[in-house]
Design a protein around this motif. Structure first.
Motif, PDB file in Angstrom:
ATOM      1  N   TRP A  95       4.834  13.912 -13.143  1.00  0.00           N
ATOM      2  CA  TRP A  95       5.914  13.655 -12.201  1.00  0.00           C
ATOM      3  C   TRP A  95       5.396  13.524 -10.772  1.00  0.00           C
ATOM      4  CZ3 TRP A  95       9.851  11.526 -14.135  1.00  0.00           C
ATOM      5  CH2 TRP A  95      10.886  11.174 -13.255  1.00  0.00           C
ATOM      6  N   HIS A  96       5.981  12.604 -10.018  1.00  0.00           N
ATOM      7  CA  HIS A  96       5.499  12.305  -8.657  1.00  0.00           C
ATOM      8  C   HIS A  96       6.665  11.967  -7.744  1.00  0.00           C
ATOM      9  CE1 HIS A  96       3.169  10.765  -5.370  1.00  0.00           C
ATOM     10  NE2 HIS A  96       3.535   9.518  -5.553  1.00  0.00           N
ATOM     11  N   LEU A  97       6.882  12.836  -6.745  1.00  0.00           N
ATOM     12  CA  LEU A  97       7.899  12.568  -5.722  1.00  0.00           C
ATOM     13  C   LEU A  97       7.192  12.052  -4.480  1.00  0.00           C
ATOM     14  CD1 LEU A  97      10.725  12.835  -4.358  1.00  0.00           C
ATOM     15  CD2 LEU A  97      10.130  15.231  -3.882  1.00  0.00           C
TER      16      LEU A  97
ATOM     17  N   LEU B 216       0.852  -1.182   0.000  1.00  0.00           N
ATOM     18  CA  LEU B 216       0.000   0.000   0.000  1.00  0.00           C
ATOM     19  C   LEU B 216       0.890   1.235   0.000  1.00  0.00           C
ATOM     20  CD1 LEU B 216      -2.787  -0.901   2.578  1.00  0.00           C
ATOM     21  CD2 LEU B 216      -3.018  -0.718   0.093  1.00  0.00           C
ATOM     22  N   HIS B 217       0.705   2.052  -1.018  1.00  0.00           N
ATOM     23  CA  HIS B 217       1.389   3.348  -1.068  1.00  0.00           C
ATOM     24  C   HIS B 217       0.325   4.422  -0.905  1.00  0.00           C
ATOM     25  CE1 HIS B 217       3.683   6.792  -2.146  1.00  0.00           C
ATOM     26  NE2 HIS B 217       2.988   7.003  -3.243  1.00  0.00           N
ATOM     27  N   TRP B 218       0.600   5.372  -0.036  1.00  0.00           N
ATOM     28  CA  TRP B 218      -0.363   6.438   0.287  1.00  0.00           C
ATOM     29  C   TRP B 218      -0.032   7.618  -0.589  1.00  0.00           C
ATOM     30  CZ3 TRP B 218      -3.692   3.885   3.112  1.00  0.00           C
ATOM     31  CH2 TRP B 218      -3.215   2.762   3.776  1.00  0.00           C
ATOM     32  N   HIS B 219      -0.624   7.674  -1.760  1.00  0.00           N
ATOM     33  CA  HIS B 219      -0.217   8.648  -2.778  1.00  0.00           C
ATOM     34  C   HIS B 219      -0.519  10.080  -2.326  1.00  0.00           C
ATOM     35  CE1 HIS B 219       0.469   9.819  -7.109  1.00  0.00           C
ATOM     36  NE2 HIS B 219      -0.046  10.909  -6.576  1.00  0.00           N
ATOM     37  N   GLY B 220       0.566  10.862  -2.187  1.00  0.00           N
ATOM     38  CA  GLY B 220       0.411  12.258  -1.777  1.00  0.00           C
ATOM     39  C   GLY B 220       0.406  12.431  -0.278  1.00  0.00           C
TER      40      GLY B 220
ATOM     41  N   TYR C 226      -6.623  12.289  -0.972  1.00  0.00           N
ATOM     42  CA  TYR C 226      -5.479  11.460  -1.353  1.00  0.00           C
ATOM     43  C   TYR C 226      -6.004  10.129  -1.874  1.00  0.00           C
ATOM     44  CZ  TYR C 226      -3.387  15.036   1.513  1.00  0.00           C
ATOM     45  OH  TYR C 226      -3.023  16.256   2.006  1.00  0.00           O
ATOM     46  N   TRP C 227      -5.109   9.262  -2.220  1.00  0.00           N
ATOM     47  CA  TRP C 227      -5.548   7.917  -2.573  1.00  0.00           C
ATOM     48  C   TRP C 227      -4.463   6.915  -2.232  1.00  0.00           C
ATOM     49  CZ3 TRP C 227      -4.249   5.436  -7.659  1.00  0.00           C
ATOM     50  CH2 TRP C 227      -3.359   6.169  -8.425  1.00  0.00           C
ATOM     51  N   TYR C 228      -4.834   5.665  -2.232  1.00  0.00           N
ATOM     52  CA  TYR C 228      -3.841   4.636  -1.961  1.00  0.00           C
ATOM     53  C   TYR C 228      -3.834   3.662  -3.129  1.00  0.00           C
ATOM     54  CZ  TYR C 228      -7.901   1.806  -0.414  1.00  0.00           C
ATOM     55  OH  TYR C 228      -9.097   1.147  -0.355  1.00  0.00           O
ATOM     56  N   HIS C 229      -2.695   3.020  -3.343  1.00  0.00           N
ATOM     57  CA  HIS C 229      -2.639   2.007  -4.397  1.00  0.00           C
ATOM     58  C   HIS C 229      -1.470   1.080  -4.155  1.00  0.00           C
ATOM     59  CE1 HIS C 229       0.732   4.022  -6.571  1.00  0.00           C
ATOM     60  NE2 HIS C 229       0.108   5.167  -6.349  1.00  0.00           N
ATOM     61  N   THR C 230      -1.515  -0.091  -4.776  1.00  0.00           N
ATOM     62  CA  THR C 230      -0.383  -1.002  -4.658  1.00  0.00           C
ATOM     63  C   THR C 230       0.802  -0.400  -5.389  1.00  0.00           C
ATOM     64  OG1 THR C 230       0.407  -3.254  -5.001  1.00  0.00           O
ATOM     65  CG2 THR C 230      -0.976  -2.327  -6.747  1.00  0.00           C
ATOM     66  N   HIS C 231       2.008  -0.699  -4.897  1.00  0.00           N
ATOM     67  CA  HIS C 231       3.209  -0.220  -5.582  1.00  0.00           C
ATOM     68  C   HIS C 231       4.044  -1.409  -6.068  1.00  0.00           C
ATOM     69  CE1 HIS C 231       6.040   2.969  -6.647  1.00  0.00           C
ATOM     70  NE2 HIS C 231       5.202   3.842  -6.131  1.00  0.00           N
ATOM     71  N   ALA C 232       3.465  -2.625  -5.993  1.00  0.00           N
ATOM     72  CA  ALA C 232       4.156  -3.805  -6.511  1.00  0.00           C
ATOM     73  C   ALA C 232       3.621  -4.032  -7.921  1.00  0.00           C
ATOM     74  CB  ALA C 232       3.870  -5.016  -5.633  1.00  0.00           C
TER      75      ALA C 232
ATOM     76  N   ASN D 195      10.918   8.547  -6.769  1.00  0.00           N
ATOM     77  CA  ASN D 195      10.708   9.804  -7.473  1.00  0.00           C
ATOM     78  C   ASN D 195      10.517   9.375  -8.925  1.00  0.00           C
ATOM     79  OD1 ASN D 195      10.666  12.521  -8.103  1.00  0.00           O
ATOM     80  ND2 ASN D 195      12.911  12.743  -8.100  1.00  0.00           N
ATOM     81  N   HIS D 196       9.278   9.428  -9.415  1.00  0.00           N
ATOM     82  CA  HIS D 196       9.046   8.758 -10.701  1.00  0.00           C
ATOM     83  C   HIS D 196       7.913   9.373 -11.510  1.00  0.00           C
ATOM     84  CE1 HIS D 196       5.386   6.476  -9.366  1.00  0.00           C
ATOM     85  NE2 HIS D 196       5.947   6.553  -8.184  1.00  0.00           N
ATOM     86  N   CYS D 197       7.840   8.920 -12.745  1.00  0.00           N
ATOM     87  CA  CYS D 197       6.729   9.296 -13.604  1.00  0.00           C
ATOM     88  C   CYS D 197       5.517   8.477 -13.171  1.00  0.00           C
ATOM     89  CB  CYS D 197       7.073   8.991 -15.058  1.00  0.00           C
ATOM     90  SG  CYS D 197       5.696   9.334 -16.171  1.00  0.00           S
ATOM     91  N   HIS D 198       4.345   9.133 -13.083  1.00  0.00           N
ATOM     92  CA  HIS D 198       3.148   8.392 -12.668  1.00  0.00           C
ATOM     93  C   HIS D 198       2.331   7.885 -13.851  1.00  0.00           C
ATOM     94  CE1 HIS D 198       0.258   6.918  -9.745  1.00  0.00           C
ATOM     95  NE2 HIS D 198       1.153   7.224  -8.825  1.00  0.00           N
ATOM     96  N   ASN D 199       2.897   7.970 -15.041  1.00  0.00           N
ATOM     97  CA  ASN D 199       2.374   7.092 -16.075  1.00  0.00           C
ATOM     98  C   ASN D 199       3.087   5.788 -15.741  1.00  0.00           C
ATOM     99  OD1 ASN D 199       2.102   5.457 -18.363  1.00  0.00           O
ATOM    100  ND2 ASN D 199       1.680   7.256 -19.627  1.00  0.00           N
TER     101      ASN D 199
END
Ligand code: C2O
Ligand code: CU
Length: 584
Positions: A511-513, A253-257, A293-299, A560-564
């Protein structure tokens, strides 16, 4: 002309020049005189036009033009010098100019390959390999066309080609900086945040969900897409137990933002190990920031999020009056979510629409039937947002906008890419021609809180051939490298850090840090004049140059990555690393 269009135009012209020379060479070898002369004239014109585009790009920023100035321009010049005079002498036997024309074609083609496969930064190895290719191909043509040059010339050509090839390959194979991303800290110590006041269990599993009347194979949290909406009040301590039933490639779970402590950030291989089937991981953090905010898997995030492993996280300052609706937009197996919902709202009711883009590309949102304000972007309230009407907003992948209005007596509808998603009654209105809000000039400005920067980093976004591992791939790159070979950005706690993000590719990069919000300083040389914009997701369009800054106040190792997420998986991911700080 925008830098993005210039980049595209330059590419087209470069293709025309290369094709003109090559075609001219082939036509003269076949003794088709008018065709050969026509194509060569086209190539000459294109080369002249390129002088203009390359100059314009260099003026827009060296990042856009480096390899064009250093490699393409000299090769094009060589092409003109070799082929031009011979054409002017208009030989009786057109076949005698075949090799010079082909040489010019190889020169322009290899320069084009450098731009497309190598990009920024220009390097000696790319230049040498290009030269080796040109000389080698010309020598072969000479042979095949039966007009071999003298021995000395052939020997010299061979030596140049081999030397350039060896030097170029040697340089290209030189080891780069290893990023040194640590693995598996295990669950970090988040026990210090206090007793949980909100406990939730999210179980990830394959599922069949209903969308637009269709059964869709998905990956879901608790059997639903999106996953359960998590809500909290500022000060709550959230405890979220993540279980994986059968997602073979793992989940997190990644807590986006949400700027959680690093150990709770949910990035497999960086802050934790992916949670495999039968395993679980407990996240615990305090909800200090209000907002959407939102959450999503990062795997395997590209597949995981697309398949449905995401949900909404809303933190409210205190119980709020009025209507508060979340609109998480997603595309599940080609079906746009959420389905249209219509509920009448009494006139005078305050309404907040929390728009969330959980896809990998930009969406366009248009609120029809009422004036509104943009109260917050990416969870941060804007200063002095003015009233807007008949204006659309573009939300980048991962981004959030909160729109607020007072319900009028007549119906209101929110359109996403032209489709009504939320409404209080029937509204028919064409919103496609509306102007788009520029958040950099919206709301009340205030001065940037910092006057100097302790660290400055430039990220040049591009595409390129990446030879990491055994399989070459056409990666999305940062400064010419692809994950995991992009050196980390190293900062110290307390540093004021500036990023300059340059997009010289043909694709939009949202872009998303992680772990920080960045303050927008400028875009394409224009300072941001509106409300301070603290973003975690912003679209860097082709040709864009963004300057953003933040204070390094959250120690750890941060993605630190592109969110596409396709781009992120194809190389466009690096890390921000704190020096001399234990990760929390
Ligand atoms: Cu929303 Cu690293 O991601
Ligand atoms: Cu991208």
């Amino acid at each position: 002309m925008s830098t993005g269009s210039l980049l595209a135009a330059d590419l087209v012209i470069a293709v025309l020049a290369a094709a003109g020379w090559l075609g001219g060479g082939a036509a003269s070898a076949a003794r088709r005189r008018p065709l050969a002369l026509g194509l060569a004239a086209l190539a000459l014109l294109a080369t002249l036009a390129r002088a203009i585009t390359i100059t314009a790009l260099a003026r827009a920023g060296w990042w856009f033009a480096a390899e064009k100035v250093l490699i393409a321009a000299p090769l094009s010049l060589a092409a003109v010098v070799v082929a031009g005079p011979r054409l002017l002498r208009a030989p009786g036997d057109i076949r005698s100019v075949a090799v010079p024309l082909l040489f010019a074609g190889y020169a322009d083609s290899s320069a084009l390959l450098v731009t497309v496969l190598h990009g920024y930064p220009a390097s000696a190895d790319a230049g040498l390999l290009a030269v080796a290719g040109v000389v080698g191909a010309t020598a072969v043509s000479w042979r095949l066309l039966g007009a071999p040059p003298s021995r000395t010339v052939s020997r010299a050509a061979l030596t140049v080609a081999v030397a350039a090839l060896l030097a170029g390959t040697g340089l290209a194979a030189a080891p780069g900086a290893a990023p040194g991303v640590p693995h598996d800290h295990g669950p970090g110590d988040a026990r210090t945040v206090g007793e949980p006041t909100r406990r939730v269990t999210l179980t990830a599993a394959t599922a069949t969900v209903r969308a637009s009347g269709r059964d869709v194979a998905a990956w879901a949290f608790n059997g639903q897409v999106p996953g359960p909406e998590l809500t909290a009040t500022v000060g709550d301590v959230l405890e979220v137990r993540l279980r994986n039933r059968d997602i073979a490639r793992g989940v997190t779970l990644h807590w986006h933002g949400y700027d959680v402590p690093n150990s709770q950030d949910g990035v497999p291989g960086v802050t934790q190990a992916a949670v495999l089937p039968g395993q679980e991981f407990v996240y615990r953090f305090r909800a200090d920031q209000a907002g959407t905010y939102w959450y999503h898997t990062h795997a395997v995030s590209d597949v995981g999020v697309r398949m449905g492993l995401y949900g909404v996280l809303v933190v409210r300052p205190a119980p709020v009056a009025g209507i508060d609706v979340t609109v998480p937009v997603h595309t599940l197996a080609g079906i746009p979510l959420p389905a249209t919902s219509t509920e009448p709202v009494a006139a005078g009711t305050p309404v907040r629409l929390r728009l969330i883009n959980t896809d990998s590309t930009t969406h366009r949102y248009a609120l029809a039937g009422t004036p509104f304000r943009v109260a917050a972007i990416d969870g941060s309230d804007l200063h002095g947002p003015t009233s807007l009407a008949d204006t659309a907003v573009l939300i980048p992948a991962g981004g959030r906008y909160d729109l607020v209005f007072t319900a009028p007596a007549t119906p209101v509808a929110l359109f996403v890419d032209g489709r009504a998603v939320y409404s209080t009654g029937p509204v028919s209105k064409a919103t496609g021609g509306w102007p788009v809000l520029d958040p950099l000039t919206y709301g009340a400005g205030s001065p940037v809180p910092w006057s100097r920067f302790d660290r400055k980093f430039t990220l040049v976004l591009d595409r390129g051939l990446d030879l990491h591992g055994l399989l070459p791939r056409y990666a999305h790159t940062v400064n010419g490298a692809a994950d995991p070979d992009i050196p980390p950005q190293v900062v110290r706690l307390g540093d004021i850090v500036k990023f300059t993000i340059v997009n010289r590719s043909q694709a939009v990069h949202p872009w998303h840090l992680h772990g920080h919000h960045v303050l927008v300083l400028s875009r394409n040389g224009e300072p941001a004049t509106g409300s301070p914009l603290w973003l975690d997701s912003f679209d860097v369009r082709p040709g864009d140059v963004w300057e953003v800054a933040f204070q390094a106040d959250n120690p750890g190792m941060w993605a630190n990555h592109c969110h596409n997420l396709k781009h992120a998986d194809a190389g466009m991911t690096l890390h921000l690393m704190y020096l001399g700080q234990p990760n929390r």
